[in-house]
Write an enzyme that holds these catalytic residues in place. Structure first.
Site, PDB file in Angstrom:
ATOM      1  N   ASP A  30      40.344  22.786  31.835  1.00  0.00           N
ATOM      2  CA  ASP A  30      40.618  24.080  31.208  1.00  0.00           C
ATOM      3  C   ASP A  30      41.271  23.830  29.857  1.00  0.00           C
ATOM      4  O   ASP A  30      41.978  22.833  29.672  1.00  0.00           O
ATOM      5  CB  ASP A  30      41.549  24.913  32.094  1.00  0.00           C
ATOM      6  CG  ASP A  30      41.471  26.402  31.770  1.00  0.00           C
ATOM      7  OD1 ASP A  30      40.883  27.152  32.564  1.00  0.00           O
ATOM      8  OD2 ASP A  30      41.976  26.806  30.696  1.00  0.00           O
ATOM      9  N   LYS A  35      48.300  25.611  32.128  1.00  0.00           N
ATOM     10  CA  LYS A  35      47.676  25.804  33.430  1.00  0.00           C
ATOM     11  C   LYS A  35      47.385  24.446  34.090  1.00  0.00           C
ATOM     12  O   LYS A  35      47.626  24.240  35.277  1.00  0.00           O
ATOM     13  CB  LYS A  35      46.357  26.555  33.211  1.00  0.00           C
ATOM     14  CG  LYS A  35      45.970  27.466  34.347  1.00  0.00           C
ATOM     15  CD  LYS A  35      44.609  28.048  34.057  1.00  0.00           C
ATOM     16  CE  LYS A  35      44.612  29.550  34.003  1.00  0.00           C
ATOM     17  NZ  LYS A  35      43.293  30.125  33.816  1.00  0.00           N
ATOM     18  N   GLU A 146      27.971  32.993  41.794  1.00  0.00           N
ATOM     19  CA  GLU A 146      28.902  33.054  42.934  1.00  0.00           C
ATOM     20  C   GLU A 146      28.946  34.481  43.465  1.00  0.00           C
ATOM     21  O   GLU A 146      28.737  35.432  42.717  1.00  0.00           O
ATOM     22  CB  GLU A 146      30.292  32.573  42.497  1.00  0.00           C
ATOM     23  CG  GLU A 146      30.878  33.249  41.261  1.00  0.00           C
ATOM     24  CD  GLU A 146      31.626  34.518  41.542  1.00  0.00           C
ATOM     25  OE1 GLU A 146      32.083  34.678  42.688  1.00  0.00           O
ATOM     26  OE2 GLU A 146      31.744  35.351  40.629  1.00  0.00           O
ATOM     27  N   PHE A 147      29.234  34.587  44.756  1.00  0.00           N
ATOM     28  CA  PHE A 147      29.340  35.916  45.382  1.00  0.00           C
ATOM     29  C   PHE A 147      30.654  36.017  46.142  1.00  0.00           C
ATOM     30  O   PHE A 147      30.720  36.602  47.216  1.00  0.00           O
ATOM     31  CB  PHE A 147      28.154  36.148  46.322  1.00  0.00           C
ATOM     32  CG  PHE A 147      26.827  36.064  45.634  1.00  0.00           C
ATOM     33  CD1 PHE A 147      26.311  37.143  44.921  1.00  0.00           C
ATOM     34  CD2 PHE A 147      26.090  34.884  45.658  1.00  0.00           C
ATOM     35  CE1 PHE A 147      25.090  37.057  44.269  1.00  0.00           C
ATOM     36  CE2 PHE A 147      24.869  34.789  45.002  1.00  0.00           C
ATOM     37  CZ  PHE A 147      24.362  35.877  44.300  1.00  0.00           C
ATOM     38  N   LYS A 199      22.503  38.095  40.798  1.00  0.00           N
ATOM     39  CA  LYS A 199      23.948  38.327  40.726  1.00  0.00           C
ATOM     40  C   LYS A 199      24.254  39.743  40.238  1.00  0.00           C
ATOM     41  O   LYS A 199      25.039  40.486  40.842  1.00  0.00           O
ATOM     42  CB  LYS A 199      24.583  37.286  39.793  1.00  0.00           C
ATOM     43  CG  LYS A 199      25.983  37.564  39.381  1.00  0.00           C
ATOM     44  CD  LYS A 199      26.983  37.405  40.517  1.00  0.00           C
ATOM     45  CE  LYS A 199      28.354  37.884  40.109  1.00  0.00           C
ATOM     46  NZ  LYS A 199      29.370  37.642  41.093  1.00  0.00           N
ATOM     47  N   ASN A 203      25.780  43.040  42.578  1.00  0.00           N
ATOM     48  CA  ASN A 203      26.965  43.826  42.241  1.00  0.00           C
ATOM     49  C   ASN A 203      26.597  45.291  41.989  1.00  0.00           C
ATOM     50  O   ASN A 203      27.331  46.195  42.386  1.00  0.00           O
ATOM     51  CB  ASN A 203      27.667  43.243  41.016  1.00  0.00           C
ATOM     52  CG  ASN A 203      28.583  42.090  41.390  1.00  0.00           C
ATOM     53  OD1 ASN A 203      28.850  41.853  42.571  1.00  0.00           O
ATOM     54  ND2 ASN A 203      29.070  41.366  40.404  1.00  0.00           N
ATOM     55  N   PHE A 244      30.850  48.452  52.673  1.00  0.00           N
ATOM     56  CA  PHE A 244      30.973  49.121  51.376  1.00  0.00           C
ATOM     57  C   PHE A 244      30.718  50.622  51.451  1.00  0.00           C
ATOM     58  O   PHE A 244      30.129  51.219  50.573  1.00  0.00           O
ATOM     59  CB  PHE A 244      30.076  48.438  50.330  1.00  0.00           C
ATOM     60  CG  PHE A 244      30.783  47.250  49.734  1.00  0.00           C
ATOM     61  CD1 PHE A 244      30.931  46.088  50.471  1.00  0.00           C
ATOM     62  CD2 PHE A 244      31.351  47.314  48.472  1.00  0.00           C
ATOM     63  CE1 PHE A 244      31.630  45.012  49.967  1.00  0.00           C
ATOM     64  CE2 PHE A 244      32.057  46.236  47.956  1.00  0.00           C
ATOM     65  CZ  PHE A 244      32.193  45.087  48.708  1.00  0.00           C
ATOM     66  N   GLY A 252      37.598  48.590  41.297  1.00  0.00           N
ATOM     67  CA  GLY A 252      38.166  47.957  40.104  1.00  0.00           C
ATOM     68  C   GLY A 252      37.911  46.474  40.202  1.00  0.00           C
ATOM     69  O   GLY A 252      36.956  46.043  40.841  1.00  0.00           O
ATOM     70  N   CYS A 255      35.153  41.907  38.444  1.00  0.00           N
ATOM     71  CA  CYS A 255      33.686  41.781  38.445  1.00  0.00           C
ATOM     72  C   CYS A 255      32.948  43.109  38.338  1.00  0.00           C
ATOM     73  O   CYS A 255      32.150  43.300  37.424  1.00  0.00           O
ATOM     74  CB  CYS A 255      33.224  41.106  39.728  1.00  0.00           C
ATOM     75  SG  CYS A 255      33.383  39.333  39.665  1.00  0.00           S
TER      76      CYS A 255
HETATM   77  C1  UDX Z   1      33.279  41.608  44.083  1.00  0.00           C
HETATM   78  C2  UDX Z   1      32.070  41.198  44.938  1.00  0.00           C
HETATM   79  O1  UDX Z   1      32.327  41.539  46.308  1.00  0.00           O
HETATM   80  C3  UDX Z   1      31.772  39.721  44.794  1.00  0.00           C
HETATM   81  O2  UDX Z   1      30.602  39.389  45.517  1.00  0.00           O
HETATM   82  C4  UDX Z   1      31.575  39.400  43.318  1.00  0.00           C
HETATM   83  O3  UDX Z   1      31.355  38.040  43.157  1.00  0.00           O
HETATM   84  C5  UDX Z   1      32.796  39.835  42.519  1.00  0.00           C
HETATM   85  O4  UDX Z   1      33.055  41.217  42.741  1.00  0.00           O
HETATM   86  P1  UDX Z   1      35.908  41.560  44.322  1.00  0.00           P
HETATM   87  O5  UDX Z   1      35.981  42.201  42.979  1.00  0.00           O
HETATM   88  O6  UDX Z   1      36.845  40.444  44.589  1.00  0.00           O
HETATM   89  O7  UDX Z   1      34.441  40.990  44.596  1.00  0.00           O
HETATM   90  O8  UDX Z   1      36.243  42.673  45.393  1.00  0.00           O
HETATM   91  P2  UDX Z   1      35.559  43.533  46.554  1.00  0.00           P
HETATM   92  O9  UDX Z   1      36.261  43.224  47.808  1.00  0.00           O
HETATM   93  O10 UDX Z   1      34.094  43.408  46.573  1.00  0.00           O
HETATM   94  O11 UDX Z   1      36.006  44.998  46.125  1.00  0.00           O
HETATM   95  C6  UDX Z   1      35.768  45.490  44.822  1.00  0.00           C
HETATM   96  C7  UDX Z   1      36.307  46.881  44.637  1.00  0.00           C
HETATM   97  O12 UDX Z   1      35.547  47.827  45.375  1.00  0.00           O
HETATM   98  C8  UDX Z   1      37.757  47.080  45.066  1.00  0.00           C
HETATM   99  O13 UDX Z   1      38.424  47.834  44.077  1.00  0.00           O
HETATM  100  C9  UDX Z   1      37.649  47.837  46.359  1.00  0.00           C
HETATM  101  O14 UDX Z   1      38.777  48.647  46.598  1.00  0.00           O
HETATM  102  C10 UDX Z   1      36.400  48.652  46.121  1.00  0.00           C
HETATM  103  N1  UDX Z   1      35.703  49.064  47.357  1.00  0.00           N
HETATM  104  C11 UDX Z   1      35.074  48.133  48.121  1.00  0.00           C
HETATM  105  C12 UDX Z   1      35.679  50.399  47.714  1.00  0.00           C
HETATM  106  O15 UDX Z   1      36.230  51.255  47.022  1.00  0.00           O
HETATM  107  N2  UDX Z   1      34.991  50.751  48.847  1.00  0.00           N
HETATM  108  C13 UDX Z   1      34.354  49.867  49.640  1.00  0.00           C
HETATM  109  O16 UDX Z   1      33.767  50.269  50.641  1.00  0.00           O
HETATM  110  C14 UDX Z   1      34.407  48.503  49.268  1.00  0.00           C
END
Ligand code: UDX
Length: 426
Positions: A30, A35, A146-147, A199, A203, A244, A252, A255
């Site tokens: 990095d 860091k 990545e997911f 990807k 999302n 979901f 938020g 990603c």
């Molecule tokens: C997400 C994707 O899941 C991941 O595959 C990708 O690589 C990066 O973005 P992340 O941002 O860590 O990961 O969080 P995630 O758990 O997916 O939730 C994202 C947002 O959606 C959160 O703010 C969460 O509160 C919201 N959310 C999720 C909802 O409001 N309702 C749901 O049913 C699920």
């Protein structure tokens, strides 16, 4: 194999730690020397459950450096895991990606450059061009998105639903597939553009589901239905599935907001108006603000009222406040003249909230004298709070549960006015 990971953020550190755990020799590089120093001392700069232990357990196979030369010595695969933040136009800013590409030296053996950062479709082709222009034919290029979700990143990496590998040359895809030996998951081999699109489309599909259930919730409120029952009832349909479908105050994080905007812009730049995605993004913006209306309806005015925000992180299990609904809510409440207090078990809001919000040392302190509490993040600490004690501390027993995380009946029995999202309020 010997792997270099460029970028020691969430994605880079998780990628490095997990590949080391699979038995590879990993060096994480990095530009931020502070860091790197911290990591060398065993301090992990981010909150990700299990990461510290994984880094420690694989210490023998993991090194950290700020030096490009050291990182690239005898390397087989170089992962790019640098940030791609949005530019003011909503396009992805690829400056950090280009820096890595331009830093690659000429090599006399095959090295694979594997892209983990989320990039617009077409980036791989442009990188290939740039590598060829520089005469780096020995450097192969692979898109390996990545997911991983924050909070469950290690599990998501080591037990993924699928591994996506897009390559120009199947030899490079083979190398990246071999790297994942030991992980039991289907491998999707694709061309580079399709891997990049997988990807972004994954999302986009997830945010569409969230905005969909949030709109259903809003219609439930207007018609007297309960979105929790509705989500359960539709989620049991195998064609739809249950994940979901949690209604709330919107998505938020690092990603979803960025990547949905990037796909919208990518489509627009290519001459296509992605109407559905535009609506998904707009619904999410409005959803965060609906809490204000709920507060105003009961409190009449927010001017001079004290509102306690419970949770600042964009979701539980992380200290990440990027694009967190808490930031929009705090901003709107302050603009309406409210006094705002906040508490989060992990996220440190002091920097982001600019001294205008009182950051309390405990949830009960945040609730002291409050006219309303807003559950912004569904932390277990907030769900399991002693709500009777909370009621004693508040000026008015009123909760807006932005995540439908609390037991509405139990709260009402304690004399609270309770409002969830998409639920009948009484
Ligand atoms: C997400 C994707 O899941 C991941 O595959 C990708 O690589 C990066 O973005 P992340 O941002 O860590 O990961 O969080 P995630 O758990 O997916 O939730 C994202 C947002 O959606 C959160 O703010 C969460 O509160 C919201 N959310 C999720 C909802 O409001 N309702 C749901 O049913 C699920």
């Amino acid at each position: 194999m010997r792997i270099a990971v460029f970028g020691a953020g969430y994605v880079g550190l998780v990628t490095g730690a997990c590949f080391a755990d699979l038995g590879h020799d990993v060096v994480v590089r990095d530009v931020a020397e502070g860091k790197i120093d911290a990591l060398r001392d065993g301090r992990v700069p981010i909150h990700e459950p299990g990461l510290e232990e994984l880094l420690e357990r694989n210490g023998e196979r993991l090194r950290f450096t700020a030096s490009v030369e050291e990182a690239l010595e005898d390397v087989d695969v170089v992962f790019v895991a640098v940030g791609t933040p949005p530019t003011p136009s909503g396009d992805a800013d690829l400056t950090a990606v280009w820096t890595v590409v331009d830093e690659l030296p000429d090599v006399d053996r095959r090295v694979v450059l594997a892209m983990k950062s989320t990039v617009p479709v077409g980036t791989g082709r442009t990188v290939r061009h740039r590598l060829d222009e520089r005469g780096l034919e020995n450097v192969g290029y692979v898109s390996n998105p990545e997911f991983t979700a924050e909070g469950t990143a290690i599990r998501d990496f080591l037990h993924p639903d699928r591994i996506v590998i897009g390559a120009f040359d199947s030899r490079d895809a083979d190398v990246v597939e071999q790297l994942h030996a030991g992980i039991d998951a289907p491998v999707v081999r694709a061309d580079v553009a399709s891997a990049e699109m997988i990807k972004l489309a994954a999302n986009a599909a997830l945010v569409t589901r969230i905005s969909f259930i949030n709109e259903i919730a809003n219609v439930c409120e207007a018609t007297g239905a309960d979105v929790l029952r509705v989500a359960e009832g539709i989620g049991l349909d195998r064609r739809i599935g249950p994940s979901f479908l949690r209604a709330g105050i919107g998505y938020g994080g690092s990603c979803f907001p960025k990547d949905s905007l990037a796909l919208k812009q990518l489509a627009a730049n290519s001459g296509y108006n992605f109407q559905l995605l535009n609506a998904v993004i707009e619904v999410n913006e409005l959803q965060k603000r609906r809490v204000i209306g709920k507060l105003e309806r009961r409190l009449e005015t927010l001017r001079g009222k004290k509102i306690a925000l419970l949770g600042l992180a964009f979701k539980p299990g992380t200290d990440d406040m990027r694009e967190a609904p808490s930031l929009v809510l705090a901003g709107r409440l302050l603009a309406e003249g409210a006094e705002v207090s906040a508490w989060d078990p992990v996220a440190d809001g002091s920097g982001r909230l600019d001294g205008k919000v009182e950051i309390a040392p405990s949830a009960l302190d945040a609730l002291d004298g409050a006219d309303a509490a807003v559950v912004v993040t569904e932390w277990a600490e907030i769900r399991d709070l002693d709500w009777a004690a909370a009621g004693e501390r508040m000026r008015r027993r009123f909760v807006v549960d932005g995540r439908n995380a609390l037991d509405a009946e139990a709260l009402r029995e304690l004399g609270f006015e309770y409002e969830g999202i998409g639920r009948t309020s009484s």
